[in-house]
Design a protein around this motif. Structure first.
Motif, PDB file in Angstrom:
ATOM      1  N   ARG A   1      37.893  41.370  49.041  1.00 53.66           N
ATOM      2  CA  ARG A   1      37.035  42.277  48.979  1.00 53.66           C
ATOM      3  C   ARG A   1      35.037  42.915  49.112  1.00 53.66           C
ATOM      4  O   ARG A   1      34.885  41.644  48.096  1.00 53.66           O
ATOM      5  CB  ARG A   1      37.346  43.344  47.928  1.00 53.66           C
TER       6      ARG A   1
ATOM      7  N   LEU B   1      36.188  43.932  37.990  1.00 54.02           N
ATOM      8  CA  LEU B   1      37.186  42.732  37.389  1.00 54.02           C
ATOM      9  C   LEU B   1      36.474  42.197  35.491  1.00 54.02           C
ATOM     10  O   LEU B   1      35.438  41.440  36.208  1.00 54.02           O
ATOM     11  CB  LEU B   1      38.332  41.685  38.156  1.00 54.02           C
TER      12      LEU B   1
ATOM     13  N   HIS C   1      41.545  40.963  45.441  1.00 54.41           N
ATOM     14  CA  HIS C   1      40.188  41.937  45.143  1.00 54.41           C
ATOM     15  C   HIS C   1      39.166  40.041  45.335  1.00 54.41           C
ATOM     16  O   HIS C   1      38.009  40.947  45.830  1.00 54.41           O
ATOM     17  CB  HIS C   1      39.728  41.337  44.361  1.00 54.41           C
ATOM     18  N   GLN C   2      39.412  39.146  45.828  1.00 53.23           N
ATOM     19  CA  GLN C   2      38.431  38.499  45.802  1.00 53.23           C
ATOM     20  C   GLN C   2      37.948  38.243  47.642  1.00 53.23           C
ATOM     21  O   GLN C   2      36.527  38.457  47.367  1.00 53.23           O
ATOM     22  CB  GLN C   2      38.774  37.273  46.172  1.00 53.23           C
TER      23      GLN C   2
ATOM     24  N   GLU D   1      39.238  53.181  47.844  1.00 51.13           N
ATOM     25  CA  GLU D   1      38.823  51.553  47.767  1.00 51.13           C
ATOM     26  C   GLU D   1      40.187  50.784  48.422  1.00 51.13           C
ATOM     27  O   GLU D   1      40.823  50.155  48.525  1.00 51.13           O
ATOM     28  CB  GLU D   1      38.237  50.801  46.634  1.00 51.13           C
TER      29      GLU D   1
ATOM     30  N   LEU E   1      45.679  47.430  48.838  1.00 54.90           N
ATOM     31  CA  LEU E   1      45.932  47.305  47.655  1.00 54.90           C
ATOM     32  C   LEU E   1      47.201  48.495  46.948  1.00 54.90           C
ATOM     33  O   LEU E   1      48.055  48.523  46.262  1.00 54.90           O
ATOM     34  CB  LEU E   1      44.757  47.493  46.966  1.00 54.90           C
TER      35      LEU E   1
ATOM     36  N   LEU F   1      39.721  50.647  40.570  1.00 52.94           N
ATOM     37  CA  LEU F   1      38.913  50.859  41.964  1.00 52.94           C
ATOM     38  C   LEU F   1      39.698  52.821  42.665  1.00 52.94           C
ATOM     39  O   LEU F   1      40.464  53.180  41.840  1.00 52.94           O
ATOM     40  CB  LEU F   1      39.544  49.904  43.150  1.00 52.94           C
TER      41      LEU F   1
ATOM     42  N   HIS G   1      40.871  45.772  53.535  1.00 51.29           N
ATOM     43  CA  HIS G   1      39.540  44.619  52.357  1.00 51.29           C
ATOM     44  C   HIS G   1      39.505  43.549  53.855  1.00 51.29           C
ATOM     45  O   HIS G   1      38.394  42.883  54.155  1.00 51.29           O
ATOM     46  CB  HIS G   1      39.355  44.744  51.627  1.00 51.29           C
TER      47      HIS G   1
ATOM     48  N   LEU H   1      44.787  46.474  37.550  1.00 46.03           N
ATOM     49  CA  LEU H   1      44.091  45.720  39.590  1.00 46.03           C
ATOM     50  C   LEU H   1      43.742  46.646  40.665  1.00 46.03           C
ATOM     51  O   LEU H   1      43.107  46.593  41.540  1.00 46.03           O
ATOM     52  CB  LEU H   1      44.867  44.152  40.111  1.00 46.03           C
ATOM     53  N   THR H   2      43.832  47.534  39.879  1.00 42.79           N
ATOM     54  CA  THR H   2      44.615  49.210  41.146  1.00 42.79           C
ATOM     55  C   THR H   2      43.790  50.224  40.657  1.00 42.79           C
ATOM     56  O   THR H   2      42.979  50.145  40.853  1.00 42.79           O
ATOM     57  CB  THR H   2      46.029  49.529  41.983  1.00 42.79           C
TER      58      THR H   2
ATOM     59  N   PHE I   1      34.100  37.235  43.044  1.00 47.26           N
ATOM     60  CA  PHE I   1      34.918  38.168  42.849  1.00 47.26           C
ATOM     61  C   PHE I   1      33.297  39.707  42.726  1.00 47.26           C
ATOM     62  O   PHE I   1      33.714  40.254  41.406  1.00 47.26           O
ATOM     63  CB  PHE I   1      36.002  38.979  41.444  1.00 47.26           C
TER      64      PHE I   1
END
Length: 447
Positions: free
Chosen positions: A163, A169, A160-161, A35, A47, A31, A40, A26-27, A277
């Motif tokens: 962003r 993803l 993430h959502q 980012e 993140l 990204l 975000h 996820l990190t 996403f």
């Protein structure tokens, strides 16, 4: 008794590894540095803060507290203290850069695994009611840290959502098994007592304890979460324009926010689309609605002639087996969640269609209680009678009776190790960035 939960060192090491691989996915694996360092949304941390916080929490509890080792980076403790630094201000802190965070986390993990060999995870003999528990009892502190990482992974998914940008993803394709939705829209939960909470689950947090007997009158509860199609009926019947359905606080929030639909929904001709996403798609009618807050859930329930369940009602519907009178760890029994039971663990990036997991139904015939969406209840977060903070007040106690509402059941983003029928989540009634939905309940007519 440990409810069938493996507390071996091999299981702990494997779960620590699974959590870290998910965090990296996820990190750093998803990204670039820019980012990761960006905030975000003011609702969420950068993140890279979450990533280093996970390592710092692990260091404090598994190296310093549990193993008695010297601090590796005491100089960064204040940066990653969630109570000292509100989310909106974390972007301005002198945070570890992404590669520094990776290096720090790897160093912590090496020492944690080295220390694990020498710890005693024996389940202790029963203590007296006034004796404090121990961090290592039945592996508790390791379970706490494993769950903490997965909880932050779910928080990172919410980031993430929020962003903006292209999708990064991946998700599994939806299952192709035939759907078996509940035969009835509601289930009758009989009157009587049941055991709420737990005394002996080695993964349970302090707010799930102690087990208490709760006696409830009979009530009906929806056998499935409210779907997008059902919620759209509320919208099309003027749900967001009709003051009658809303509480005072809910109406004030709606008017101030200008809300007309769940978060991330947008009008597209005669249809509704959603942003998910980085993908734009039509809202699927048969999935549980998500990204609604407590006020929206309560207004819908009023419109439908029902109400939100209390958390005790939710837990009884999820755990109580009328054939035995016992409370289970999960709706399907005490066994750990499998893919056939529930939509958990980020296998796909959203809820499953209603009827997708009939094997996860409770003995009372209530479906999809675990996974898919966190479900709002009407209960304000509080401690059970006999509550004892452990191992620190800031996990639960400082949030009691402060207006936070309880959510139950986990979401598609919740890892299987971090959810069970006793697990209690909580958030402010205005929150919509979380993966939240709901189901309704109503009183049973007197016999």
């Amino acid at each position: 008794m440990n409810n069938g939960q493996d507390i071996s060192k091999e299981r702990i090491a494997a779960e620590l590894d699974r959590g870290r691989r998910r965090s990296l996915g996820l990190t750093l694996d998803a990204l670039d540095d820019e980012e990761l360092l960006t905030q975000h949304s003011p609702l969420m941390s950068p993140l890279v803060w979450d990533l280093a916080h996970i390592g710092n929490y692990e260091e404090q509890w598994l190296l310093r507290a549990a193993a008695g080792r010297e601090a590796l980076r005491p100089d960064i403790d204040h940066l990653y203290d969630a109570f000292e630094n509100p989310r909106a201000e974390r972007v301005d802190l002198p945070l570890l850069r992404p590669q520094e965070a990776r290096d720090y986390n790897e160093r912590v993990r090496r020492e944690v695994l080295d220390a694990l060999d020498g710890v005693d995870l024996t389940v202790p003999a029963p203590r007296g009611p006034d004796d404090p528990p121990g961090l290592l009892d039945a592996g508790f502190v390791y379970h706490m840290v494993i769950q903490h990482e997965h909880q932050h992974d779910e928080t990172m998914l919410a980031t993430h959502q929020l962003r903006r940008g292209a999708p990064v993803l991946l998700e599994e394709a939806p299952a192709v098994a035939p759907l078996r939705p509940p035969a009835e829209a509601e289930a009758l939960v009989p009157a009587g007592p049941f055991t709420m909470g737990t005394d002996d689950d080695p993964w349970a947090y302090d707010n799930e304890k102690p087990a208490v007997t709760v006696d409830l009158p009979a009530y009906f509860i929806d056998t499935a979460p409210v779907t997008n199609a059902a919620y759209r009926e509320f919208m099309e019947d003027g749900g967001y324009q009709t003051r009658h359905w809303w509480s005072r606080e809910g109406w004030e929030w709606k008017e101030k926010r200008g809300a007309v639909a769940p978060a991330f929904w947008e009008r597209e001709g005669e249809e509704w689309a959603r942003r998910r996403f980085g993908r734009r798609e039509l809202v699927p009618p048969d999935e549980p609605v998500q990204h609604v807050n407590y006020h929206e859930a309560r207004a819908y329930a009023e419109w439908a002639g029902k109400r939100l369940p209390t958390e005790a009602e939710w837990e009884k519907a999820a755990r109580f087996d009328p054939a035995t009178g016992e409370s289970r760890r999960h709706p399907w029994g005490d066994g750990e969640p499998a893919a056939r039971h529930a939509n958990l663990g980020q296998r796909r990036l959203g809820p499953a269609t209603v009827g997708r997991h009939p094997d996860g139904a409770s003995p009372l015939g209530v479906h999809q209680l675990i996974g898919d969406v966190w479900e709002w209840t009407s209960t304000t977060f509080h401690g059970y009678p006999g509550f004892r903070a452990f191992p620190y007040r800031e996990y639960s106690e400082v949030f009691f009776d402060s207006g936070y509402k309880v959510l139950r059941g986990g979401s598609w983003a919740t890892h299987p190790t971090a959810v069970r029928s006793t697990f209690r989540n909580w958030d402010l009634p205005i929150r919509r960035q979380i993966f939240s939905g709901f189901r309704c309940a109503r009183d049973a007519e007197p016999a």
